[in-house]
Design an enzyme around this catalytic site. Structure first.
Site, PDB file in Angstrom:
ATOM      1  N   HIS A  75     -36.187  -0.013  33.528  1.00 45.00           N
ATOM      2  CA  HIS A  75     -35.189   0.952  33.049  1.00 45.00           C
ATOM      3  C   HIS A  75     -35.214   2.274  33.798  1.00 45.00           C
ATOM      4  O   HIS A  75     -34.583   3.245  33.374  1.00 45.00           O
ATOM      5  CB  HIS A  75     -35.320   1.169  31.538  1.00 45.00           C
ATOM      6  N   GLU A  83     -27.579  -8.016  19.156  1.00 43.91           N
ATOM      7  CA  GLU A  83     -26.351  -8.183  19.940  1.00 43.91           C
ATOM      8  C   GLU A  83     -26.446  -9.490  20.705  1.00 43.91           C
ATOM      9  O   GLU A  83     -27.547  -9.936  21.028  1.00 43.91           O
ATOM     10  CB  GLU A  83     -26.271  -7.094  21.027  1.00 43.91           C
ATOM     11  N   LYS A 133     -27.048   4.338  18.114  1.00 45.97           N
ATOM     12  CA  LYS A 133     -26.346   3.295  18.881  1.00 45.97           C
ATOM     13  C   LYS A 133     -25.381   2.525  17.992  1.00 45.97           C
ATOM     14  O   LYS A 133     -24.308   2.113  18.439  1.00 45.97           O
ATOM     15  CB  LYS A 133     -27.344   2.331  19.524  1.00 45.97           C
ATOM     16  N   ARG A 167     -25.518  14.026  28.703  1.00 43.51           N
ATOM     17  CA  ARG A 167     -26.148  14.990  29.610  1.00 43.51           C
ATOM     18  C   ARG A 167     -25.601  14.774  31.013  1.00 43.51           C
ATOM     19  O   ARG A 167     -24.945  13.767  31.281  1.00 43.51           O
ATOM     20  CB  ARG A 167     -27.663  14.748  29.642  1.00 43.51           C
TER      21      ARG A 167
END
Ligand code: MV4
Length: 489
Positions: A238, A203, A120, A294
């Protein structure tokens, strides 16, 4: 040298996505090879293919995750390419590498692009250096003092994230400095065990964003095209529940800017094939989150509004053919919604409810598409994810799509496992959903959906003859008469 399509493709997956990929192959005139575990003996995906091979025992580690065994099988049966679907091996760079070593094409991105996007921190740096907006954030954090300094500079609240993997695993929101140390320890431990990489960073935390993602596809000749956004804010832990396109919050101007940003990000990574660039979207601004390397579960809504068959394009591109369309050719018509029909019990905190499906009639009629690898008599094994069908509707506008979604859910006969069908019916009735007021907190902010669902729990579909005792008796009598050779009345 002129590229030709593959003669035979091995589909390294199961359930609805394996069937989805085989459907595209069949239309392209490409033969298909299925793999199945002991739990999927007799599953539709294995029956659908031209040939099917047992790959191992029920646990994923012994079957659908057996990378070397699957690549060897492809070679042995003369498959020229492997499609990984989603989940399982789909984002393992070792798969395209093993394919290359075996002389088999991989229907997905190159290993290098997967690795770059798998980190990331690397993905954020790459995106930022190509003009893609990111949230203010730190580099990899070494010690508590450095973390505190970074968080103070960014300003609380912050979110601690693992660099090694996405999907929300290990992330911790931190409101004040005193919580930072424990959050970093917790995130680091989760990251180490889930991804084998303890690297974490912070972040700026965006409090109630929307999750908006852009579909992209790139060929081997340098063409990179975006196909617009999907609004995926309605999710729980999620796991997405319902997705739609266009996003009620995205204007043509934002779509163009997000689309261009997504194209720059994947181009920078040397990306080829289909991928998704995730953003958070808040108050008109968007920030890059990560790239999913994907085909995604929710790809059909993009297909419905653009008319592009993403799986066929994936196969073409992997064979070295150019994309069949350019950016200027992409247009968006109407509105599409996907509802994930899971074998889960919403009234018991969505715990999986794997069972045999005893009755099944999929909805049909105008603007309705059902992607599934299950049907009447199918067993839903406990070993894999609980998705049994995707109900996708397409309408001229959002209002028509919502009405169509409701009537299709009313038609759906799925008896055996508890499912998310009644919960979807409650979502579609929600005033906030109807107004397009969506954030990633939608499900937790609307506990009343559980009560809204109850009115649908005892309703039976008009298509469910099996629920009518007179019909069951009549059908039994007809069978008995046929067996005894008596003519029917
Ligand atoms: C965030 C965020 C708020 N601020 N980053 C969670 C999954 C991963 N892809 C990124 N995630 C988030 N990152 C900042 N700076 C909120 C989330 C988030 C989220 C994002 C997308 C979809 C659902 C979500 C649910 C909770 C939190």
């Amino acid at each position: 040298m002129k590229a030709r399509l593959f003669r035979k493709v091995l589909v390294a997956n199961r359930g609805e996505i394996a069937v989805r990929v085989m459907r595209a192959c069949r239309e392209l005139g490409v033969e298909t090879v299925a793999i199945y575990s002991d739990a999927d003996r007799g599953a539709i995906h294995a029956r659908y293919a031209d040939e099917a091979h047992r790959i191992g025992e029920a646990p994923p580690q012994q079957s659908y995750l057996q990378l070397e065994r699957i690549v060897k099988l492809a070679g042995d049966v003369g498959a020229q390419a492997i499609h990984p679907g989603y989940g399982f091996l789909s984002e393992r760079p070792e798969l395209p590498e093993a394919c290359a070593a075996a002389g088999v094409a991989f229907i997905g991105p190159p290993a290098d692009a997967m690795r770059a996007m798998g980190s990331k921190l690397e993905a954020r740096a790459l995106a930022a250096s190509h003009g893609v907006p990111i949230t203010p954030g730190s580099d990899a954090l070494e010690d508590p003092a450095e973390a505190a300094a970074a968080a103070r500079e960014i300003g609380f609240p912050v979110i601690v994230k693992p660099s090694g993997g996405g999907g929300g695993i290990g992330m911790k929101v931190v409101e004040r400095e005193s919580e930072l140390g424990p959050a970093i320890d917790s995130c680091r431990n989760a990251a180490r065990s889930a991804f084998g990489d303890p690297t974490v960073y912070v972040e700026k935390y965006v409090r109630k964003p929307r999750h908006v993602e852009i579909q992209v596809i790139a060929d081997q000749h340098g063409a990179v095209v975006h196909l617009g956004e999907r609004e995926c804010s309605i999710q729980r832990r999620h796991q997405k529940i319902l997705e739609e396109t266009p996003s009620p919050a995205v204007t043509p101007e934002i779509r163009r800017r997000m689309g261009e940003a997504a194209v720059r990000a994947v181009r920078a990574a040397g990306y080829v094939n289909a991928g998704t660039v995730e953003f958070i979207f808040s108050e008109g601004d968007f920030y890059f989150l990560e790239v999913n390397a994907r085909l995604q579960v929710e790809h059909p809504i993009t297909e419905e509004v653009t008319g592009v068959d993403l799986v066929k394009e994936q196969v073409r591109v992997a064979a070295g053919l150019p994309l069949s369309f350019a950016q200027e050719d992409v247009t968006w018509t109407g509105h599409a919604i996907e509802m994930r029909i899971n074998a889960e019990d919403p009234s018991r905190r969505f715990i999986p409810n794997p069972r045999r499906i005893t009755r099944w009639v999929a909805p049909s009629g105008p603007g309705v598409r059902v992607d599934s690898g299950f049907g009447p008599g199918s067993d839903v094994p406990p070993n894999y994810d609980s998705l049994v069908a995707k109900l996708i509707v397409h309408g001229a506008d959002r209002a028509e799509a919502i009405a169509r979604a409701s009537r299709a859910l009313r038609e759906f006969v799925l008896v055996g496992p508890a499912t998310t069908i009644p919960y979807h019916r409650a979502i579609l009735e929600s005033p906030d959903f109807r107004a397009g007021n969506l954030t990633t907190r939608f499900i937790e902010d609307h506990p009343e959906l559980m009560d809204g669902m109850r009115q649908f729990l005892n309703e039976t579909s008009p298509m469910d003859y099996g629920a009518d005792p007179r019909h069951v008796a009549a059908a039994a009598a007809a069978v008995a008469a046929a067996v005894s050779g008596q003519p029917k009345a």
